[in-house]
Motif scaffolding. Structure first.
Motif, PDB file in Angstrom:
ATOM      1  N   LEU A 215       0.652  -1.269  -0.225  1.00  0.00           N
ATOM      2  CA  LEU A 215       0.158  -0.136   0.170  1.00  0.00           C
ATOM      3  C   LEU A 215       0.522   1.527   0.314  1.00  0.00           C
ATOM      4  O   LEU A 215       1.274   1.875   0.926  1.00  0.00           O
ATOM      5  CB  LEU A 215      -0.929   0.045   0.821  1.00  0.00           C
ATOM      6  CG  LEU A 215      -1.630  -1.242   1.780  1.00  0.00           C
ATOM      7  CD1 LEU A 215      -3.059  -1.168   2.507  1.00  0.00           C
ATOM      8  CD2 LEU A 215      -2.920  -1.039  -0.211  1.00  0.00           C
TER       9      LEU A 215
ATOM     10  N   TYR B  15      -0.658   4.681   0.764  1.00  0.00           N
ATOM     11  CA  TYR B  15      -1.453   4.554   2.074  1.00  0.00           C
ATOM     12  C   TYR B  15       0.338   5.482   2.961  1.00  0.00           C
ATOM     13  O   TYR B  15       0.620   5.974   3.860  1.00  0.00           O
ATOM     14  CB  TYR B  15      -2.052   3.562   2.485  1.00  0.00           C
ATOM     15  CG  TYR B  15      -1.595   4.213   3.762  1.00  0.00           C
ATOM     16  CD1 TYR B  15      -3.826   4.481   4.634  1.00  0.00           C
ATOM     17  CD2 TYR B  15      -0.816   3.200   5.053  1.00  0.00           C
ATOM     18  CE1 TYR B  15      -3.431   4.313   5.655  1.00  0.00           C
ATOM     19  CE2 TYR B  15      -1.102   3.117   6.380  1.00  0.00           C
ATOM     20  CZ  TYR B  15      -2.887   4.515   7.025  1.00  0.00           C
ATOM     21  OH  TYR B  15      -2.778   4.477   8.519  1.00  0.00           O
ATOM     22  N   HIS B  16       0.827   4.137   2.899  1.00  0.00           N
ATOM     23  CA  HIS B  16       2.811   4.875   3.532  1.00  0.00           C
ATOM     24  C   HIS B  16       3.152   6.214   2.599  1.00  0.00           C
ATOM     25  O   HIS B  16       3.513   6.268   3.732  1.00  0.00           O
ATOM     26  CB  HIS B  16       3.225   3.694   3.273  1.00  0.00           C
ATOM     27  CG  HIS B  16       4.928   3.583   3.268  1.00  0.00           C
ATOM     28  ND1 HIS B  16       5.656   3.317   4.907  1.00  0.00           N
ATOM     29  CD2 HIS B  16       5.947   4.044   2.897  1.00  0.00           C
ATOM     30  CE1 HIS B  16       6.506   3.607   4.702  1.00  0.00           C
ATOM     31  NE2 HIS B  16       6.972   3.911   3.467  1.00  0.00           N
TER      32      HIS B  16
ATOM     33  N   ARG C  22       0.777   8.664   4.293  1.00  0.00           N
ATOM     34  CA  ARG C  22       0.772   8.721   6.169  1.00  0.00           C
ATOM     35  C   ARG C  22       2.174   9.095   6.650  1.00  0.00           C
ATOM     36  O   ARG C  22       1.825  10.271   7.348  1.00  0.00           O
ATOM     37  CB  ARG C  22       0.774   7.591   6.257  1.00  0.00           C
ATOM     38  CG  ARG C  22       0.836   7.206   7.751  1.00  0.00           C
ATOM     39  CD  ARG C  22       0.344   6.006   8.620  1.00  0.00           C
ATOM     40  NE  ARG C  22       1.378   5.010   8.288  1.00  0.00           N
ATOM     41  CZ  ARG C  22       2.044   3.582   8.290  1.00  0.00           C
ATOM     42  NH1 ARG C  22       0.987   3.629   9.247  1.00  0.00           N
ATOM     43  NH2 ARG C  22       3.085   3.342   8.560  1.00  0.00           N
TER      44      ARG C  22
ATOM     45  N   THR D 267      -9.086   7.929   4.881  1.00  0.00           N
ATOM     46  CA  THR D 267      -7.935   6.366   5.714  1.00  0.00           C
ATOM     47  C   THR D 267      -8.281   6.644   7.148  1.00  0.00           C
ATOM     48  O   THR D 267      -7.447   7.416   7.603  1.00  0.00           O
ATOM     49  CB  THR D 267      -7.091   7.123   4.382  1.00  0.00           C
ATOM     50  OG1 THR D 267      -6.219   7.737   6.067  1.00  0.00           O
ATOM     51  CG2 THR D 267      -6.107   6.587   4.098  1.00  0.00           C
TER      52      THR D 267
ATOM     53  N   SER E 189      -7.523   4.028  10.298  1.00  0.00           N
ATOM     54  CA  SER E 189      -7.036   3.131  11.184  1.00  0.00           C
ATOM     55  C   SER E 189      -6.580   2.921  12.672  1.00  0.00           C
ATOM     56  O   SER E 189      -6.309   2.393  12.783  1.00  0.00           O
ATOM     57  CB  SER E 189      -5.136   2.897  10.388  1.00  0.00           C
ATOM     58  OG  SER E 189      -4.522   4.246  11.044  1.00  0.00           O
TER      59      SER E 189
ATOM     60  N   ALA F 271      -7.791  -4.221   2.364  1.00  0.00           N
ATOM     61  CA  ALA F 271      -8.073  -3.195   3.379  1.00  0.00           C
ATOM     62  C   ALA F 271      -9.433  -2.811   2.254  1.00  0.00           C
ATOM     63  O   ALA F 271      -9.673  -4.492   1.887  1.00  0.00           O
ATOM     64  CB  ALA F 271      -7.664  -1.690   2.122  1.00  0.00           C
TER      65      ALA F 271
ATOM     66  N   PRO G 264      -7.447   0.057   5.914  1.00  0.00           N
ATOM     67  CA  PRO G 264      -6.407  -0.060   5.662  1.00  0.00           C
ATOM     68  C   PRO G 264      -6.026  -1.266   6.619  1.00  0.00           C
ATOM     69  O   PRO G 264      -4.936  -1.449   7.400  1.00  0.00           O
ATOM     70  CB  PRO G 264      -5.143   0.569   5.025  1.00  0.00           C
ATOM     71  CG  PRO G 264      -5.849   1.690   6.378  1.00  0.00           C
ATOM     72  CD  PRO G 264      -6.521   1.609   6.770  1.00  0.00           C
TER      73      PRO G 264
END
Ligand code: HEM
Length: 530
Positions: A83, A86-87, A90, A108, A110, A393, A418
């Protein structure tokens, strides 16, 4: 003169309509995204800026392509590769950020407290999102995507298929299937060992058991239908990898014509099969065998009289699709990643084998009670599901304006959970979150993480995976029988490259070398000695 006035009126009307359409397009593609960005930014939530029409699709694709352009080291820190978007974002915007899939916004989420709200304590405010048309074609209009009363009605009918009492009836035939697969490996292992591309074999194995749970006594006919569905899936996945053009699937291209033909064939085979089953049901009580998806739906269709709860042949066909899509690759991917992990961690492989030999003996067929006793194998499977969750996800959509924790979420916002990131979060799993450490599950799933919503490979709440018992049962059975007969290690050319296309899978395959273990000593009574 009259004609000129009429012409001018028509012209004005057309201009007005064009103007209105243009305005609507501008509202959807420009004004609304700005308003949403503004709404969230006031709450401290940011994200990569929206770009006209495409949203963040271009950057997102770039990040994913770059991440999957080469294999990674043998580490379980797979989030940056799988992902990558996302990484990446973020790090810039924090764990709760906005990302634009075209003009569709996704937030998103988490934080396990918020995840619990979405799936359990405030679940009535959220629903499944509308899947991409091609995914919808693949997953069918069954349990996976149904909503409201129809979903609840189908779930109630289908649930008995997955009761443990019912599933345990499948153990002998499922075990036999594994043994037949391993017999083939033995034949291939001239020098005592053989290299196997496990993902392909596990897929065949899983397809078999899903066919039995879906079609029961009509297994042979069911196999043909699932083969047709598999062909349908290949066509749709090919289309999924191309640029999406709305409405393209209605154009009579070569691929679409093939897909329509397959659809027709699937429906025809199902109608024939259902007719035969209906005739047979006069001579057969369901208690005689396992409760299968089709049998339960046929029974329900015979009982229902109200049109609102009627079960049609289309419903049955769509549920079969859902089963096939949801069950086949998920379970085979779990088996694949667990085999990779057992190969990477020989000490855990030995511990699991010792336990299997202690509980089932060197060639005994594991019974339902045996499977329940395989604690080490359960811990290993849970750790595999944590580090390599087949579903990386999931998405929910706010049905109305809703408060999520301290955030105000407008109606229609999609929430992206995710799962993979939650499973690798050090705040939930500790500093060794990226290490393979099945011991963390030694006191059960509930105590493994610092938060109960920290482990969600099968989802959470009332829409949790209906097939999880089957997936775990089949995985434990398969791995136990493999461990009895073989030791395994990664082939020298194995490349570690987890990636996602609908499910988490090894981009360059999973070649594993299986070495036959010495046959157990047999005494004169032909009994196997432990
Ligand atoms: C390791 C294997 C599996 C994994 C990791 C898995 C994962 C999941 C997840 C995460 C969900 C929830 C999705 C969401 O909330 O958006 C789900 C739902 C579902 N799964 Fe599974 N699954 C597995 C095996 C199976 C099998 C074997 C079947 C059936 C044969 C199955 C059938 C379904 C169905 C029908 C749903 C939708 C349930 C509903 O909404 O009522 N799954 N699965």
């Amino acid at each position: 003169m009259e004609e000129v006035v009429l012409y001018l009126l028509k012209l004005m009307l057309v201009s007005l309509m064009v103007g209105l359409v243009g305005l609507k397009v501008m509202v959807v593609l420009w004004w609304r995204p700005r308003k949403i960005e503004d709404h969230f930014s006031k709450q401290g939530i940011r994200g990569p800026p929206y770009r006209f029409l495409l949203g963040n699709a271009k950057e997102l694709l770039g990040l994913m392509l770059k991440a999957s352009s080469k294999p990674m080291p043998f580490s379980h820190n797979i989030l940056p590769r799988v992902l990558s978007f996302y990484h990446h974002w973020r790090k810039i915007y924090g764990a709760t950020f906005l990302v634009w899939f075209g003009p569709t916004v996704r937030l998103t989420v988490s934080d396990p407290d918020l995840i619990r709200e979405i799936f359990t304590s405030k679940s009535e405010f959220y629903e499944k999102n509308e899947a991409h048309p091609l995914i919808k074609q693949l997953e069918g209009d069954g349990l996976l995507s149904l909503k409201g009363e129809k979903w609840a009605h189908h779930r109630k009918i289908i649930t008995p298929t997955f009761h443990m009492e019912n599933l345990k009836l499948l153990i002998p035939v499922a075990a036999q299937q594994v043994i037949e697969m391993l017999d083939k490996w033995c034949e291939m292992a001239d020098s005592g060992e053989v290299e196997i591309e496990v993902s392909e074999w596990f897929q065949i194995l899983t397809e078999d058991i899903i066919t039995r749970t879906a079609f029961g006594s009509s297994y042979e006919d069911g196999k043909v239908i699932f083969r047709l569905q598999a062909e349908q899936m290949v066509l749709a996945s090919e289309a999924f990898q191309k640029v999406f053009i709305p409405g393209y699937r209605f154009i009579p291209t070569k691929r679409n014509i093939k897909s329509w033909k397959l659809d027709k064939e699937i429906k025809k085979s199902l109608v024939n099969l259902i007719d035969r089953r209906r005739e047979n049901s006069f001579n057969q009580t369901p208690e005689n065998g396992t409760k299968d998806l089709l049998g339960l739906m046929i029974q329900a269709s015979a009982k229902e009289s109200a049109p609102s709860s009627e079960i049609t042949v289309r419903d049955m066909a769509e549920e079969c699709k859902s089963f096939f899509f949801a069950g086949e690759q998920t379970t085979s991917n779990l088996l694949t990643w667990t085999a990779v992990l057992l190969s990477m961690h020989p000490q855990w492989q030995s511990a699991a084998r010792d336990e299997v030999l202690r509980v089932c003996g060197p060639r005994g067929m594991p019974s339902k009670d045996d499977v329940a006793k395989l604690k080490t194998l359960s811990m290993i499977l849970n750790e595999a599901l944590r580090l390599y969750p087949p579903v990386v996800a999931t998405i929910r959509r706010a049905k109305s304006d809703v408060e999520l924790g301290a955030y105000k979420i407008p109606r229609g916002t999609e929430l992206l959970i995710p799962i993979l990131a939650v499973h690798h979060d050090q705040a939930i799993w500790g500093n060794d979150a990226n290490e393979f450490n099945p011991t963390r599950f030694s006191n059960g799933v509930a105590r493994a993480a610092k938060h109960p919503a920290g482990f969600i490979p099968f989802g959470l709440g009332f829409r949790t995976c209906i097939g999880q018992n089957l997936a775990i049962l089949q995985s434990k059975l398969t791995l136990a029988i493999i461990l009895q007969r073989f030791s395994l290690h990664l082939a020298p050319h194995y490349q570690h490259a987890p990636t996602v296309l609908m499910f988490l899978y090894p981009q360059y395959g999973a070649p594993i070398v299986f070495r036959r273990l010495a046959d157990p000593v047999v005494n004169q009574d032909q009994r196997v000695l432990n």
